[in-house]
Design a protein around this motif. Structure first.
Motif, PDB file in Angstrom:
ATOM      1  N   PHE A 214       0.864  -1.173   0.000  1.00 54.26           N
ATOM      2  CA  PHE A 214       0.000   0.000   0.000  1.00 54.26           C
ATOM      3  C   PHE A 214       0.904   1.227   0.000  1.00 54.26           C
ATOM      4  CE2 PHE A 214      -2.369  -3.370   2.125  1.00 54.26           C
ATOM      5  CZ  PHE A 214      -3.535  -3.380   1.377  1.00 54.26           C
ATOM      6  N   SER A 215       0.782   2.030  -1.048  1.00 49.41           N
ATOM      7  CA  SER A 215       1.750   3.108  -1.264  1.00 49.41           C
ATOM      8  C   SER A 215       1.061   4.438  -1.504  1.00 49.41           C
ATOM      9  CB  SER A 215       2.652   2.779  -2.464  1.00 49.41           C
ATOM     10  OG  SER A 215       3.232   1.498  -2.324  1.00 49.41           O
ATOM     11  N   VAL A 224       6.078   3.654   0.751  1.00 51.35           N
ATOM     12  CA  VAL A 224       5.307   2.504   1.217  1.00 51.35           C
ATOM     13  C   VAL A 224       4.658   2.844   2.561  1.00 51.35           C
ATOM     14  CG1 VAL A 224       5.405   0.078   1.921  1.00 51.35           C
ATOM     15  CG2 VAL A 224       6.835   0.904   0.028  1.00 51.35           C
ATOM     16  N   MET A 225       3.319   2.728   2.625  1.00 46.82           N
ATOM     17  CA  MET A 225       2.593   2.982   3.872  1.00 46.82           C
ATOM     18  C   MET A 225       2.488   1.717   4.719  1.00 46.82           C
ATOM     19  SD  MET A 225      -0.484   5.487   2.684  1.00 46.82           S
ATOM     20  CE  MET A 225      -1.266   4.210   1.673  1.00 46.82           C
ATOM     21  N   ARG A 240       7.375  -0.494   5.715  1.00 48.65           N
ATOM     22  CA  ARG A 240       6.749   0.823   5.818  1.00 48.65           C
ATOM     23  C   ARG A 240       7.835   1.894   5.866  1.00 48.65           C
ATOM     24  NH1 ARG A 240       2.713   2.889  10.696  1.00 48.65           N
ATOM     25  NH2 ARG A 240       2.509   5.024   9.956  1.00 48.65           N
ATOM     26  N   GLY A 241       7.645   2.949   5.104  1.00 48.17           N
ATOM     27  CA  GLY A 241       8.601   4.048   5.055  1.00 48.17           C
ATOM     28  C   GLY A 241       9.613   3.945   3.934  1.00 48.17           C
ATOM     29  N   GLY A 254       6.367   8.731  -9.757  1.00 49.36           N
ATOM     30  CA  GLY A 254       5.017   8.813  -9.219  1.00 49.36           C
ATOM     31  C   GLY A 254       4.330   7.460  -9.137  1.00 49.36           C
ATOM     32  N   LEU A 255       3.165   7.469  -8.489  1.00 54.61           N
ATOM     33  CA  LEU A 255       2.442   6.227  -8.195  1.00 54.61           C
ATOM     34  C   LEU A 255       1.943   5.527  -9.455  1.00 54.61           C
ATOM     35  CD1 LEU A 255       1.695   4.676  -5.639  1.00 54.61           C
ATOM     36  CD2 LEU A 255      -0.482   5.915  -5.594  1.00 54.61           C
ATOM     37  N   ALA A 256       1.369   6.284 -10.386  1.00 54.91           N
ATOM     38  CA  ALA A 256       0.856   5.672 -11.613  1.00 54.91           C
ATOM     39  C   ALA A 256       1.979   5.017 -12.410  1.00 54.91           C
ATOM     40  CB  ALA A 256       0.137   6.715 -12.462  1.00 54.91           C
TER      41      ALA A 256
END
Length: 302
Positions: A214-215, A224-225, A240-241, A254-256
């Motif tokens: 989950f990012s 990364v969350m 995470r992090g 970027g995310l996409a």
């Protein structure tokens, strides 16, 4: 538009999910939303997260008729879900509109399965990247937001279906304030895959690689969350992090772009080299991707 007649085609969806289901913790074991009757035989289009891993589905019409349903299909790429009514709904199927022709500023209606509707406008049509490894090239955004958006129908001025409600978000306005909006999955994404979903329960092609990360995007960086327990990313040591900077030989923009690079790596099961920045140091991880669907309980015919 004859709104009363059109609202008959939008039904309430109630789903129960086993407590040990993969999505139970994140999405709950009791899910409620809406769906739209799209075929005369009682085929209902909804948003997939409502029925993912459901072992029981009930459909309720505006007139109060309650009918059991079968969770027929969930498409990971679009987010659409299909439910087959197992008894007569006695409501008309809604005709599809053309989401590609819908424009910013168009007046629309967002309607749920208990007869509530919001008169809205299309405020944006743009790319949307979700933190759960989800990407739409062009989602539809409407305002004001409908308070019961999940599976709600987006209708054009003729009462034709333009899309299915997915999310409630906030958008920054010109004066620096925020406005509540809905993200809608365009109906045109359904047409090429509908027959496969009805006949097979999934699209007839290899599933995409899934990491279980989950990012979020922060100033162009992918952070990364969290990671799914037991998922590919967790097994490879992603934490995470971590900031994801490269996929194979390509920098992540970027995310996409991160998602597209993952999906271009081959089908589910492909090994994906990922460069991460952690506590000021660089590290390469090799993540053996998986099919997200293999983690989910399959629907059983009621």
């Amino acid at each position: 538009m004859n709104i009363d007649r059109t609202l008959r085609s939008v039904v309430a969806v109630h789903a129960s999910i086993p407590e040990d289901a993969f999505t139970a913790t994140a999405l709950g074991i009791r899910r409620e939303g809406s769906g739209v009757v799209i075929r005369g035989n009682g085929l209902v289009l909804t948003i997939g997260y409502l029925i993912t891993e459901a072992d029981e589905v009930w459909l309720t019409t505006n007139s109060g008729r309650v009918v059991p349903g079968h969770a027929l299909a969930y498409d990971q790429e679009t987010g659409f879900g299909l439910v087959q009514a197992l008894g007569p709904l006695d409501v008309p199927a809604l005709e599809f509109g053309d989401a590609d022709r819908a424009e910013i500023g168009d007046e629309v209606v967002v309607a749920d399965g208990i007869g509530q509707f919001v008169e809205a406008k299309i405020v944006a049509k743009q790319e949307f990247a979700g933190y759960w490894e989800y990407l739409l090239d062009e989602a539809i955004f409407t305002a004001p937001a409908h308070p019961s958006w999940g599976g709600a129908a987006l209708l054009d001025e003729d009462g034709k279906l333009l899309g299915i409600g997915s999310l409630h978000l906030q958008m920054a306005t010109h004066n620096g304030e925020s406005a509540d909006i809905n993200m809608i999955v365009p109906i045109n994404l359904l047409m090429p895959i509908l027959d496969d979903l009805v006949k097979r329960g999934h699209v007839n092609k290899p599933p995409r690689p899934w990491l279980g990360a989950f990012s979020a995007e922060n100033n162009g960086e992918v952070v990364v969350m969290s990671v799914t327990e037991g998922g590919p990313a967790a097994k490879a040591g992603l934490r995470r992090g971590d900031v994801i900077s490269e996929i194979r030989d390509g920098e992540v923009d970027g995310l996409a772009d991160f998602y597209r690079k993952i999906w271009q790596s081959g089908p589910a099961g492909a090994e994906i080299p990922v460069r991460v920045l952690r506590d000021g140091r660089e590290a390469w991880l090799r993540i053996k991707s998986a099919d997200r669907g293999s983690f989910l309980k399959k629907p059983q015919l009621q």
